[in-house]
Motif scaffolding. Structure first.
Motif, mmCIF file in Angstrom:
data_model
loop_
_atom_site.group_PDB
_atom_site.id
_atom_site.type_symbol
_atom_site.label_atom_id
_atom_site.label_comp_id
_atom_site.label_asym_id
_atom_site.label_seq_id
_atom_site.Cartn_x
_atom_site.Cartn_y
_atom_site.Cartn_z
ATOM 1 N N PRO A 136 0.829 -1.208 0.000
ATOM 2 C CA PRO A 136 0.000 0.000 0.000
ATOM 3 C C PRO A 136 0.862 1.257 0.000
ATOM 4 O O PRO A 136 2.070 1.201 0.251
ATOM 5 C CB PRO A 136 -0.766 -0.122 1.317
ATOM 6 C CG PRO A 136 0.197 -0.844 2.215
ATOM 7 C CD PRO A 136 0.909 -1.833 1.323
ATOM 8 N N PRO A 137 0.280 2.422 -0.270
ATOM 9 C CA PRO A 137 1.037 3.675 -0.229
ATOM 10 C C PRO A 137 1.427 4.046 1.201
ATOM 11 O O PRO A 137 0.726 3.711 2.158
ATOM 12 C CB PRO A 137 0.060 4.700 -0.817
ATOM 13 C CG PRO A 137 -1.295 4.105 -0.586
ATOM 14 C CD PRO A 137 -1.123 2.624 -0.707
ATOM 15 N N PHE A 138 2.550 4.732 1.321
ATOM 16 C CA PHE A 138 3.042 5.201 2.618
ATOM 17 C C PHE A 138 2.232 6.411 3.062
ATOM 18 O O PHE A 138 2.058 7.367 2.316
ATOM 19 C CB PHE A 138 4.527 5.559 2.500
ATOM 20 C CG PHE A 138 5.117 6.141 3.749
ATOM 21 C CD1 PHE A 138 5.172 5.397 4.914
ATOM 22 C CD2 PHE A 138 5.634 7.423 3.748
ATOM 23 C CE1 PHE A 138 5.730 5.931 6.064
ATOM 24 C CE2 PHE A 138 6.196 7.963 4.893
ATOM 25 C CZ PHE A 138 6.243 7.212 6.056
ATOM 26 N N CYS A 139 1.730 6.364 4.313
ATOM 27 C CA CYS A 139 0.854 7.430 4.814
ATOM 28 C C CYS A 139 1.502 8.300 5.875
ATOM 29 O O CYS A 139 0.849 9.182 6.436
ATOM 30 C CB CYS A 139 -0.430 6.820 5.373
ATOM 31 S SG CYS A 139 -1.419 5.968 4.136
ATOM 32 N N GLY A 140 2.788 8.069 6.174
ATOM 33 C CA GLY A 140 3.467 8.887 7.176
ATOM 34 C C GLY A 140 3.964 8.037 8.326
ATOM 35 O O GLY A 140 3.803 6.815 8.344
ATOM 36 N N ASP A 141 4.591 8.699 9.293
ATOM 37 C CA ASP A 141 5.157 8.009 10.450
ATOM 38 C C ASP A 141 4.302 8.212 11.686
ATOM 39 O O ASP A 141 3.767 9.294 11.919
ATOM 40 C CB ASP A 141 6.571 8.517 10.739
ATOM 41 C CG ASP A 141 7.556 8.127 9.661
ATOM 42 O OD1 ASP A 141 8.200 9.025 9.105
ATOM 43 O OD2 ASP A 141 7.669 6.931 9.367
ATOM 44 N N LEU A 142 4.204 7.168 12.484
ATOM 45 C CA LEU A 142 3.572 7.256 13.792
ATOM 46 C C LEU A 142 4.631 7.500 14.855
ATOM 47 O O LEU A 142 5.776 7.061 14.708
ATOM 48 C CB LEU A 142 2.847 5.952 14.127
ATOM 49 C CG LEU A 142 1.540 5.631 13.416
ATOM 50 C CD1 LEU A 142 1.056 4.260 13.866
ATOM 51 C CD2 LEU A 142 0.490 6.689 13.710
ATOM 52 N N ASP A 143 4.232 8.136 15.937
ATOM 53 C CA ASP A 143 5.110 8.248 17.102
ATOM 54 C C ASP A 143 4.992 6.948 17.897
ATOM 55 O O ASP A 143 4.442 6.909 19.002
ATOM 56 C CB ASP A 143 4.715 9.459 17.953
ATOM 57 C CG ASP A 143 5.683 9.684 19.112
ATOM 58 O OD1 ASP A 143 6.668 8.914 19.218
ATOM 59 O OD2 ASP A 143 5.443 10.610 19.907
ATOM 60 N N MET A 144 5.454 5.883 17.263
ATOM 61 C CA MET A 144 5.429 4.557 17.879
ATOM 62 C C MET A 144 6.839 3.994 17.842
ATOM 63 O O MET A 144 7.544 4.119 16.843
ATOM 64 C CB MET A 144 4.462 3.628 17.149
ATOM 65 C CG MET A 144 4.339 2.245 17.786
ATOM 66 S SD MET A 144 3.107 1.205 16.954
ATOM 67 C CE MET A 144 1.588 1.951 17.544
ATOM 68 N N ARG A 145 7.249 3.380 18.965
ATOM 69 C CA ARG A 145 8.631 2.902 19.087
ATOM 70 C C ARG A 145 8.634 1.559 19.793
ATOM 71 O O ARG A 145 7.906 1.348 20.758
ATOM 72 C CB ARG A 145 9.443 3.920 19.897
ATOM 73 C CG ARG A 145 10.848 3.485 20.263
ATOM 74 C CD ARG A 145 11.601 4.639 20.935
ATOM 75 N NE ARG A 145 10.970 5.069 22.180
ATOM 76 C CZ ARG A 145 11.277 4.583 23.396
ATOM 77 N NH1 ARG A 145 12.202 3.644 23.507
ATOM 78 N NH2 ARG A 145 10.667 5.041 24.476
ATOM 79 N N ILE A 146 9.475 0.654 19.264
ATOM 80 C CA ILE A 146 9.744 -0.606 19.950
ATOM 81 C C ILE A 146 11.116 -0.478 20.574
ATOM 82 O O ILE A 146 12.129 -0.370 19.877
ATOM 83 C CB ILE A 146 9.695 -1.810 19.001
ATOM 84 C CG1 ILE A 146 8.368 -1.863 18.242
ATOM 85 C CG2 ILE A 146 9.897 -3.111 19.785
ATOM 86 C CD1 ILE A 146 8.295 -2.966 17.202
ATOM 87 N N ALA A 147 11.169 -0.426 21.901
ATOM 88 C CA ALA A 147 12.434 -0.248 22.612
ATOM 89 C C ALA A 147 13.285 -1.507 22.526
ATOM 90 O O ALA A 147 12.812 -2.587 22.149
ATOM 91 C CB ALA A 147 12.166 0.115 24.070
ATOM 92 N N ALA A 148 14.551 -1.370 22.899
ATOM 93 C CA ALA A 148 15.480 -2.491 22.815
ATOM 94 C C ALA A 148 15.062 -3.656 23.697
ATOM 95 O O ALA A 148 15.406 -4.811 23.419
ATOM 96 C CB ALA A 148 16.891 -2.024 23.190
ATOM 97 N N ASP A 149 14.300 -3.373 24.767
ATOM 98 C CA ASP A 149 13.849 -4.454 25.642
ATOM 99 C C ASP A 149 12.530 -5.066 25.192
ATOM 100 O O ASP A 149 11.938 -5.882 25.898
ATOM 101 C CB ASP A 149 13.740 -3.964 27.088
ATOM 102 C CG ASP A 149 12.625 -2.934 27.287
ATOM 103 O OD1 ASP A 149 11.974 -2.546 26.292
ATOM 104 O OD2 ASP A 149 12.434 -2.496 28.435
ATOM 105 N N GLY A 150 12.035 -4.659 24.003
ATOM 106 C CA GLY A 150 10.816 -5.229 23.455
ATOM 107 C C GLY A 150 9.544 -4.505 23.822
ATOM 108 O O GLY A 150 8.460 -4.891 23.364
#
Length: 203
Positions: free
Chosen positions: A41-55
């Motif tokens: 699908p087309p790219f719709c932008g970035d979310l302020d979502m993060r997966i930290a190093a500890d999962g």
């Protein structure tokens, strides 16, 4: 593995995609993993979502406390090169991954040597057995020693917790590979090299 950074601010399209993903959580139980590798699908932008190093998964700087929601997001996670996205058939949004997107939290071992079977469960309930499609790999970090990973699916890797790392390395043995003594783990009919045997004192 280097941190994958988001490529811009949260957009209205990305926020809308987040809401639609949240809505999907109420559509009933999943019947297997979506075939996200077929979705472009087309790219719709970035979310302020993060997966930290500890999962741990974060949204807008706050840990996501609902395991079912994290499991939903992980089921629509797609990797393209060094970038990670949450995708639906009609859109995709970028997220940040500090190390590996998944984390292995349980390990089961059966057998010995070449016949040894090692299986892992991830925090999001993926079940994988080490083999040709689910290899082990190892990285060295200055202040973290050896970091083991297991391939889960579609280029997505799970990092083992520290406790599992100790348990896995306890299975290690020395084998000669191409004329050099190597320390590694025998599993799934293969020998997974951790490091040259001469370096094992530093592990």
């Amino acid at each position: 593995m280097p941190m994958t950074k988001a490529r811009g601010d949260v957009t209205a399209e990305a926020a809308g995609a987040m809401n639609r993903l949240l809505g999907a959580l109420g559509t009933g139980p999943a019947r297997g993993l979506p075939a996200v590798e077929r979705w472009n699908p087309p790219f719709c932008g970035d979310l302020d979502m993060r997966i930290a190093a500890d999962g741990t998964w974060f949204y807008l700087g706050t840990p996501i406390g609902r395991p079912a929601l994290v499991k939903l997001f992980s089921s629509v996670l797609k990797r393209e090169g060094d970038d990670y996205f949450l995708v639906t058939p009609v859109e995709k949004v970028g997220i940040t991954v500090e190390d590996a997107p998944l984390q292995a939290v349980e390990m089961a071992v059966e057998g010995e040597g070449d016949k040894r079977s090692i299986a892992f469960r991830t925090r999001t309930d993926d079940l994988v057995t080490v083999g040709p499609d689910n290899a082990l790999r190892f990285e060295r970090a200055a202040n973290e020693g050896v970091k083991p990973y297991v391939h889960v699916r579609r280029g997505l890797w799970a990092r083992l917790t520290r406790a599992l790392t100790y348990d896995l390395l306890a299975l290690g043995e020395i084998s000669e590979i191409d004329g050099q003594a190597q320390f590694g783990i025998a599993a799934g009919g293969a020998f997974h090299v951790v490091a040259p045997a001469s370096e094992i004192e530093g592990l």
